[in-house]
Design a protein around this motif. Structure first.
Motif, PDB file in Angstrom:
ATOM      1  N   LEU A 152     -49.038 -47.916  40.077  1.00 53.97           N
ATOM      2  CA  LEU A 152     -48.425 -47.440  41.319  1.00 53.97           C
ATOM      3  C   LEU A 152     -47.939 -48.553  42.235  1.00 53.97           C
ATOM      4  O   LEU A 152     -47.368 -48.272  43.292  1.00 53.97           O
ATOM      5  CB  LEU A 152     -49.410 -46.544  42.072  1.00 53.97           C
ATOM      6  N   THR A 153     -48.170 -49.806  41.867  1.00 54.91           N
ATOM      7  CA  THR A 153     -47.666 -50.935  42.651  1.00 54.91           C
ATOM      8  C   THR A 153     -46.622 -51.680  41.831  1.00 54.91           C
ATOM      9  O   THR A 153     -46.544 -51.552  40.614  1.00 54.91           O
ATOM     10  CB  THR A 153     -48.796 -51.897  43.028  1.00 54.91           C
ATOM     11  N   ASP A 154     -45.837 -52.501  42.540  1.00 50.91           N
ATOM     12  CA  ASP A 154     -44.823 -53.324  41.863  1.00 50.91           C
ATOM     13  C   ASP A 154     -45.284 -54.765  41.687  1.00 50.91           C
ATOM     14  O   ASP A 154     -44.716 -55.489  40.873  1.00 50.91           O
ATOM     15  CB  ASP A 154     -43.522 -53.294  42.668  1.00 50.91           C
ATOM     16  N   GLY A 155     -46.269 -55.171  42.464  1.00 52.61           N
ATOM     17  CA  GLY A 155     -46.758 -56.534  42.354  1.00 52.61           C
ATOM     18  C   GLY A 155     -48.142 -56.667  42.961  1.00 52.61           C
ATOM     19  O   GLY A 155     -48.446 -56.042  43.983  1.00 52.61           O
ATOM     20  N   VAL A 156     -48.991 -57.458  42.316  1.00 49.62           N
ATOM     21  CA  VAL A 156     -50.358 -57.702  42.777  1.00 49.62           C
ATOM     22  C   VAL A 156     -50.628 -59.198  42.749  1.00 49.62           C
ATOM     23  O   VAL A 156     -50.284 -59.876  41.776  1.00 49.62           O
ATOM     24  CB  VAL A 156     -51.376 -56.973  41.877  1.00 49.62           C
ATOM     25  N   THR A 157     -51.238 -59.715  43.819  1.00 49.16           N
ATOM     26  CA  THR A 157     -51.768 -61.080  43.802  1.00 49.16           C
ATOM     27  C   THR A 157     -53.249 -61.023  44.150  1.00 49.16           C
ATOM     28  O   THR A 157     -53.705 -60.097  44.832  1.00 49.16           O
ATOM     29  CB  THR A 157     -51.040 -62.007  44.788  1.00 49.16           C
ATOM     30  N   LEU A 158     -53.995 -62.013  43.669  1.00 49.07           N
ATOM     31  CA  LEU A 158     -55.442 -62.063  43.885  1.00 49.07           C
ATOM     32  C   LEU A 158     -55.870 -63.476  44.258  1.00 49.07           C
ATOM     33  O   LEU A 158     -55.220 -64.461  43.887  1.00 49.07           O
ATOM     34  CB  LEU A 158     -56.186 -61.649  42.616  1.00 49.07           C
ATOM     35  N   TYR A 159     -56.988 -63.561  44.987  1.00 47.04           N
ATOM     36  CA  TYR A 159     -57.549 -64.872  45.286  1.00 47.04           C
ATOM     37  C   TYR A 159     -57.818 -65.600  43.977  1.00 47.04           C
ATOM     38  O   TYR A 159     -58.224 -64.993  42.975  1.00 47.04           O
ATOM     39  CB  TYR A 159     -58.875 -64.773  46.046  1.00 47.04           C
ATOM     40  N   ARG A 160     -57.657 -66.920  44.005  1.00 47.30           N
ATOM     41  CA  ARG A 160     -57.904 -67.730  42.808  1.00 47.30           C
ATOM     42  C   ARG A 160     -59.043 -68.710  43.005  1.00 47.30           C
ATOM     43  O   ARG A 160     -59.280 -69.560  42.140  1.00 47.30           O
ATOM     44  CB  ARG A 160     -56.630 -68.481  42.420  1.00 47.30           C
ATOM     45  N   THR A 161     -59.740 -68.611  44.116  1.00 45.36           N
ATOM     46  CA  THR A 161     -60.872 -69.496  44.363  1.00 45.36           C
ATOM     47  C   THR A 161     -62.092 -68.682  44.763  1.00 45.36           C
ATOM     48  O   THR A 161     -61.988 -67.656  45.423  1.00 45.36           O
ATOM     49  CB  THR A 161     -60.570 -70.502  45.484  1.00 45.36           C
ATOM     50  N   TYR A 162     -63.245 -69.166  44.332  1.00 43.97           N
ATOM     51  CA  TYR A 162     -64.520 -68.585  44.747  1.00 43.97           C
ATOM     52  C   TYR A 162     -65.498 -69.736  44.889  1.00 43.97           C
ATOM     53  O   TYR A 162     -65.952 -70.249  43.874  1.00 43.97           O
ATOM     54  CB  TYR A 162     -65.002 -67.564  43.728  1.00 43.97           C
ATOM     55  N   PRO A 163     -65.798 -70.198  46.098  1.00 43.45           N
ATOM     56  CA  PRO A 163     -65.571 -69.599  47.417  1.00 43.45           C
ATOM     57  C   PRO A 163     -64.086 -69.336  47.718  1.00 43.45           C
ATOM     58  O   PRO A 163     -63.224 -70.103  47.305  1.00 43.45           O
ATOM     59  CB  PRO A 163     -66.124 -70.646  48.393  1.00 43.45           C
ATOM     60  N   HIS A 164     -63.856 -68.287  48.484  1.00 44.91           N
ATOM     61  CA  HIS A 164     -62.495 -67.854  48.771  1.00 44.91           C
ATOM     62  C   HIS A 164     -61.879 -68.692  49.890  1.00 44.91           C
ATOM     63  O   HIS A 164     -61.911 -68.314  51.067  1.00 44.91           O
ATOM     64  CB  HIS A 164     -62.481 -66.391  49.196  1.00 44.91           C
ATOM     65  N   THR A 165     -61.294 -69.807  49.513  1.00 51.74           N
ATOM     66  CA  THR A 165     -60.616 -70.641  50.504  1.00 51.74           C
ATOM     67  C   THR A 165     -59.113 -70.391  50.522  1.00 51.74           C
ATOM     68  O   THR A 165     -58.398 -70.971  51.336  1.00 51.74           O
ATOM     69  CB  THR A 165     -60.883 -72.130  50.223  1.00 51.74           C
ATOM     70  N   ASP A 166     -58.624 -69.511  49.639  1.00 49.39           N
ATOM     71  CA  ASP A 166     -57.181 -69.310  49.496  1.00 49.39           C
ATOM     72  C   ASP A 166     -56.738 -67.904  49.872  1.00 49.39           C
ATOM     73  O   ASP A 166     -55.760 -67.401  49.328  1.00 49.39           O
ATOM     74  CB  ASP A 166     -56.753 -69.629  48.061  1.00 49.39           C
ATOM     75  N   LEU A 167     -57.429 -67.261  50.808  1.00 48.35           N
ATOM     76  CA  LEU A 167     -57.045 -65.906  51.188  1.00 48.35           C
ATOM     77  C   LEU A 167     -55.632 -65.878  51.764  1.00 48.35           C
ATOM     78  O   LEU A 167     -54.795 -65.074  51.344  1.00 48.35           O
ATOM     79  CB  LEU A 167     -58.036 -65.332  52.208  1.00 48.35           C
ATOM     80  N   ALA A 168     -55.355 -66.752  52.739  1.00 49.42           N
ATOM     81  CA  ALA A 168     -54.028 -66.781  53.342  1.00 49.42           C
ATOM     82  C   ALA A 168     -52.975 -67.179  52.307  1.00 49.42           C
ATOM     83  O   ALA A 168     -51.861 -66.626  52.286  1.00 49.42           O
ATOM     84  CB  ALA A 168     -54.008 -67.752  54.522  1.00 49.42           C
ATOM     85  N   GLU A 169     -53.322 -68.097  51.432  1.00 52.54           N
ATOM     86  CA  GLU A 169     -52.397 -68.511  50.372  1.00 52.54           C
ATOM     87  C   GLU A 169     -52.064 -67.342  49.445  1.00 52.54           C
ATOM     88  O   GLU A 169     -50.935 -67.190  48.981  1.00 52.54           O
ATOM     89  CB  GLU A 169     -53.031 -69.651  49.576  1.00 52.54           C
ATOM     90  N   THR A 170     -53.054 -66.488  49.188  1.00 54.74           N
ATOM     91  CA  THR A 170     -52.819 -65.321  48.338  1.00 54.74           C
ATOM     92  C   THR A 170     -51.839 -64.356  48.999  1.00 54.74           C
ATOM     93  O   THR A 170     -50.971 -63.779  48.338  1.00 54.74           O
ATOM     94  CB  THR A 170     -54.151 -64.611  48.035  1.00 54.74           C
ATOM     95  N   GLY A 171     -51.969 -64.170  50.311  1.00 53.62           N
ATOM     96  CA  GLY A 171     -51.004 -63.352  51.034  1.00 53.62           C
ATOM     97  C   GLY A 171     -49.611 -63.943  50.984  1.00 53.62           C
ATOM     98  O   GLY A 171     -48.616 -63.220  50.834  1.00 53.62           O
ATOM     99  N   ALA A 172     -49.523 -65.275  51.091  1.00 52.42           N
ATOM    100  CA  ALA A 172     -48.220 -65.940  51.005  1.00 52.42           C
ATOM    101  C   ALA A 172     -47.606 -65.751  49.619  1.00 52.42           C
ATOM    102  O   ALA A 172     -46.389 -65.521  49.488  1.00 52.42           O
ATOM    103  CB  ALA A 172     -48.371 -67.417  51.328  1.00 52.42           C
ATOM    104  N   ARG A 173     -48.427 -65.810  48.564  1.00 48.06           N
ATOM    105  CA  ARG A 173     -47.900 -65.576  47.220  1.00 48.06           C
ATOM    106  C   ARG A 173     -47.393 -64.144  47.078  1.00 48.06           C
ATOM    107  O   ARG A 173     -46.415 -63.889  46.367  1.00 48.06           O
ATOM    108  CB  ARG A 173     -48.981 -65.867  46.165  1.00 48.06           C
ATOM    109  N   ALA A 174     -48.056 -63.206  47.761  1.00 49.63           N
ATOM    110  CA  ALA A 174     -47.572 -61.821  47.746  1.00 49.63           C
ATOM    111  C   ALA A 174     -46.195 -61.726  48.406  1.00 49.63           C
ATOM    112  O   ALA A 174     -45.328 -60.966  47.953  1.00 49.63           O
ATOM    113  CB  ALA A 174     -48.565 -60.907  48.444  1.00 49.63           C
ATOM    114  N   ALA A 175     -45.982 -62.489  49.481  1.00 43.22           N
ATOM    115  CA  ALA A 175     -44.670 -62.489  50.143  1.00 43.22           C
ATOM    116  C   ALA A 175     -43.587 -63.032  49.211  1.00 43.22           C
ATOM    117  O   ALA A 175     -42.473 -62.493  49.152  1.00 43.22           O
ATOM    118  CB  ALA A 175     -44.735 -63.319  51.424  1.00 43.22           C
TER     119      ALA A 175
END
Length: 485
Positions: A152-175
Motif C-alpha cells: 500500500l506504499t510506494d516507498g519505505v525507508t528505515l533507520y540504519r543504525t542502532y543506537p538510532h543516530t540517523d532518525l533525521a537522516e532516514t526522513g531525509a532519505r524518504a524525501a
C-alpha cells in the motif's frame, strides 16, 4: 508546486508490558516532544533527530504539516488514542487533497483491535488519497512490517543504525525517495525473514549487524533497507523484513535476496551479550573505571517498566564502592524526596511496583540533589530535544557506595544528561548503570568502551524462548535458541 502532507505517529508496543499506552501519554511527551499540530511543527521539529524533522528539512516541496506525536514504548495503545490521532491525520489528508504524503511511523504499534496498527493507518491513508498519489513512509529499525505495508506504499525507508543516530537522516532519505517517485514509479521488492532476534543482538555497533547494514550503501538500487523487528510483540508479522526499490524490478529483487542471504548466513553470530546481574556487577568491579552496565530487560525504550530493582540489589550485594544508577521510574519516591528537601535523610521503598519482575527496595537514603526534570539532551540520539520527566531526585543509599536517580516519567537513559540533571558526572564514577538496551551506547561510548549487559528480570526478555507467544507465525526461529515456532 507539489503539495506534500506530512505527519508522524510513533509508538513501539510491547504486548507483554503490564500497562496500556493512553492518549495522555502522546499529549504530554517526555523524552520526545509532546503532541504538536500544524504550522507549529516547523519550529518544534527544527534540528531534532526525528524522521519528520529530516524530511521537512530536505523536502523542496510545499508542506502541509498535520501533526507529530510519540509516546515512550509500553503496552497496547488504547483504541481512543489510536482513533483520535489517526482520525485527525486521515481527515486532514482528505480535506487538503495533497499531491503526495509522507508519514513518520514506528512500525511496531499494536492495539487490542489491530495487531498491525501501521498497516491499518496506511490502509486508511491510501483509501483517502487513492491509488495514484505517491505515498512514502519511514520506519524504525525495530519495525514489524507486513506485506500490506509494502503493497500500500510506494516507498519505505528505515533507520540504519542502532543506537538510532540517523532518525533525521532516514526522513531525509524518504524525501529523496519521494522525489524519485514523483518522476515515475519504482519497482518494489519485499520479503519477511523467519528469524527473530533479541534487540541486544541487533546493534550495529557489533557484528554481524554492523557489516550487514554497512553493505546497504553499496547495493546498486535506488533504495534498500532492513527492519530487524521488535521481538516483545505477540503478533503474526513480528520479525525482520526487507525492502528495496529501483526502476529495474530484477535489481530490486536481487537486492532483497542478497540481504536475506547475508542475514541467514550470519544467524549464529547474533549474540544477546547477557550475563547474570550478580556476576556482571562483580566483573565490572574488576575493570578499569568507568564501566557502564545496561539493564536491557527493564529498558523503558522497549516497554520495560523502568522500575525494577534487580540491578540495584546486585550493586548492594556486591558492595559496589562507587556506583550510580539512572533513571529508575518511581514518582512516589521522587515526590517524597522533594517533600523532604535536599539534605534530608528519609526511609523509602524504591521501585518494584510490578511484583512479577522485582520487589521494592527498602532503604534509608540521603536526598543529595533535586530537579524538576526539565533539561536539554546533548547526546547523539536525543540531542536538541528537551526532556520533561517530572520531579527527579538523586538519592544516596546510606551505608553503601550506591546512588540512584529516580524520576517521575518513564524514559530510557540514552543520554548522560539523565545523570547530570542531578549533578552526577558519569565519567567520574566506577560503575554507571543505565536503564537502556542499546541506545545508551551512542553517548556513553564517548567516555568508555567497557560496556556490559546485565540480565535481570523485566518486561523485555532477551531470551526469546521464555516469552509466552501465542500469535506469531509458524516456522519463525527464535534467535539462536534452537527453538522454532
Amino acid at each position: 508546486m507539489t503539495r506534500v502532507a506530512v505527519a508522524g505517529f510513533q509508538h513501539e508496543t510491547n504486548t507483554f508490558a503490564p500497562f496500556p499506552t493512553t492518549l495522555e501519554t502522546f499529549r504530554t511527551g517526555g523524552s520526545w516532544p509532546a503532541l504538536t499540530r500544524g504550522e507549529a511543527l516547523h519550529d518544534t521539529m527544527r534540528g531534532l533527530n526525528i524522521p519528520l524533522s529530516g524530511f521537512m528539512a530536505a523536502c523542496t516541496h510545499e508542506l502541509i504539516p498535520i501533526l507529530w506525536c510519540g509516546a515512550e514504548p509500553g503496552g497496547y495503545v488504547e483504541e481512543d488514542a489510536f482513533e483520535a490521532i489517526v482520525g485527525e491525520i486521515v481527515q486532514t489528508i482528505a480535506d487538503t487533497k495533497p499531491d503526495a504524503v509522507y508519514l513518520d511511523l514506528h512500525g511496531a504499534m499494536v492495539t487490542q483491535r489491530y495487531n498491525d496498527a501501521e498497516a491499518e493507518i496506511i490502509a486508511r491513508v491510501r483509501a483517502a488519497i487513492g491509488p495514484d498519489t505517491p505515498f512514502v513512509v519511514s520506519f524504525d529499525l525495530h519495525g514489524n512490517l507486513s506485506t500490506p505495508v509494502s503493497d500500500l506504499t510506494d516507498g519505505v525507508t528505515l533507520y540504519r543504525t542502532y543506537p538510532h543516530t540517523d532518525l533525521a537522516e532516514t526522513g531525509a532519505r524518504a524525501a529523496h525517495l519521494l522525489d524519485q517517485l514523483l518522476q515515475g514509479p519504482l519497482a518494489k521488492a519485499y520479503k519477511q525473514v523467519d528469524l527473530l532476534l533479541p534487540i541486544t543482538a541487533q546493534s550495529t555497533e557489533f557484528e554481524p549487524a554492523k557489516s550487514i547494514y554497512a553493505a546497504l550503501a553499496n547495493l546498486d538500487v535506488s533504495s534498500a533497507d532492513i527492519a530487524m523487528g521488535f521481538p516483545p510483540a505477540d503478533i503474526p508479522d513480528v520479525g525482520p523484513a526487507i525492502f528495496a526499490y529501483d526502476p529495474d524490478p530484477a535489481k530490486a529483487q536481487a537486492a532483497v535476496d542478497q540481504i536475506t542471504a547475508s542475514i541467514l548466513a550470519a544467524e549464529t553470530q547474533f549474540d544477546a551479550r547477557l550475563e547474570q546481574a550478580l556476576p556482571c556487577v562483580a566483573r565490572a568491579m574488576t575493570l578499569e573505571a568507568p564501566v557502564v552496565i545496561a539493564d536491557p530487560q527493564d529498558n523503558p525504550g522497549a516497554g520495560g517498566t523502568g522500575d525494577t530493582t534487580g540491578i540495584l540489589r546486585a550493586l548492594i550485594e556486591n558492595n559496589a564502592p562507587d556506583a550510580v544508577l539512572s533513571m529508575l521510574y518511581d514518582p512516589k519516591t521522587a515526590a517524597a524526596a522533594h517533600a523532604a528537601g535536599q539534605g534530608a535523610e528519609i526511609d523509602v521503598s524504591i521501585g518494584g511496583a510490578f511484583d512479577q519482575y522485582s520487589k521494592p527496595f527498602k532503604a534509608r537514603v540521603k536526598v543529595e540533589r533535586l530537579s524538576d526534570g526539565v533539561f536539554d539532551f546533548t547526546g547523539p540520539m536525543f540531542g536538541g530535544a528537551t526532556a520533561h520527566l517530572g520531579p527527579v531526585a538523586r538519592l544516596r543509599i546510606i551505608g553503601t557506595g550506591v546512588t540512584v536517580v529516580v524520576g517521575s516519567r518513564r524514559g530510557q537513559n540514552a543520554d548522560q544528561e539523565m545523570f547530570r540533571v542531578v549533578g552526577i558526572e558519569p565519567r567520574d564514577h566506577a560503575i554507571v548503570c543505565v536503564k537502556s538496551g542499546v541506545h545508551f551506547m551512542a553517548d556513553y561510548l564517548r567516555i568508555t568502551d567497557r560496556i556490559l549487559f546485565a540480565e535481570s528480570p523485566g518486561a523485555n526478555p532477551c531470551h526469546l524462548e521464555t516469552l509466552p507467544y501465542t500469535k506469531i507465525r509458524k516456522g519463525i526461529r527464535l534467535g539462536n535458541s534452537g527453538k522454532t515456532t
